[in-house]
Design an enzyme around this catalytic site. Sequence first.
Site, PDB file in Angstrom:
ATOM      1  N   GLY A  28       0.836  -1.183   0.000  1.00 24.58           N
ATOM      2  CA  GLY A  28       0.000   0.000   0.000  1.00 24.58           C
ATOM      3  C   GLY A  28       0.873   1.235   0.000  1.00 24.58           C
ATOM      4  O   GLY A  28       2.099   1.147   0.181  1.00 24.58           O
ATOM      5  N   TYR A  29       0.260   2.388  -0.189  1.00 19.92           N
ATOM      6  CA  TYR A  29       0.997   3.650  -0.295  1.00 19.92           C
ATOM      7  C   TYR A  29       0.569   4.627   0.789  1.00 19.92           C
ATOM      8  O   TYR A  29      -0.607   4.966   0.904  1.00 19.92           O
ATOM      9  CB  TYR A  29       0.795   4.267  -1.684  1.00 19.92           C
ATOM     10  CG  TYR A  29       1.532   3.476  -2.731  1.00 19.92           C
ATOM     11  CD1 TYR A  29       2.834   3.797  -3.063  1.00 19.92           C
ATOM     12  CD2 TYR A  29       0.944   2.365  -3.316  1.00 19.92           C
ATOM     13  CE1 TYR A  29       3.538   3.030  -3.986  1.00 19.92           C
ATOM     14  CE2 TYR A  29       1.637   1.597  -4.232  1.00 19.92           C
ATOM     15  CZ  TYR A  29       2.938   1.938  -4.555  1.00 19.92           C
ATOM     16  OH  TYR A  29       3.639   1.170  -5.448  1.00 19.92           O
ATOM     17  N   LEU A  30       1.541   5.053   1.592  1.00 22.13           N
ATOM     18  CA  LEU A  30       1.311   6.156   2.532  1.00 22.13           C
ATOM     19  C   LEU A  30       1.192   7.445   1.742  1.00 22.13           C
ATOM     20  O   LEU A  30       0.488   8.354   2.131  1.00 22.13           O
ATOM     21  CB  LEU A  30       2.447   6.245   3.555  1.00 22.13           C
ATOM     22  CG  LEU A  30       2.518   5.086   4.555  1.00 22.13           C
ATOM     23  CD1 LEU A  30       3.807   5.138   5.345  1.00 22.13           C
ATOM     24  CD2 LEU A  30       1.306   5.113   5.476  1.00 22.13           C
TER      25      LEU A  30
END
Length: 155
Positions: A28-30
């Site tokens: 996932g991407y912060l």
Amino acid sequence: MIEIERKFLVNSDAYKKEAFSKKRIIQGYLSSNPERSVRIRIKEDKAYITVKGISNTSGISRFEWEKEIPVDEAEKLLLLCEKGVIDKTRFEVKSGSHVFEIDEFYGENEGLEMAEIELQSEDENFERPTWLGEEVTNDKRYYNSYLSKNPFKSW
């Protein structure tokens, strides 16, 4: 800390028979900002945080910094990530003196299979396996950060 990488679609699943490694990846991407993406990845029993900068004009080179982190911390960080988790299996295939990483995507990106090769220089030669298809290196739609927000199935 510069990643030099080219991306390709694949035209058959013949690579699966040639693979010496197969691992499930959840990421996932912060931050999915193309100028500075921050990724959290769990790859089987290991986890990583990765920061990537914007690609150069050819799309082949960009800044990349990666650090291994504990899996339990990565699981907590994934809960903070932007909507759109990437779920895929990565196959590794040796081709000449290089290794291709081929990702088979699931979920909203199911149907997409993409190969990447890391190089020492942008103009380095490499052997092209028969299953290697169209080059998509400079097509930002094939960045995982883009796919997390704009899944392949919606194109």
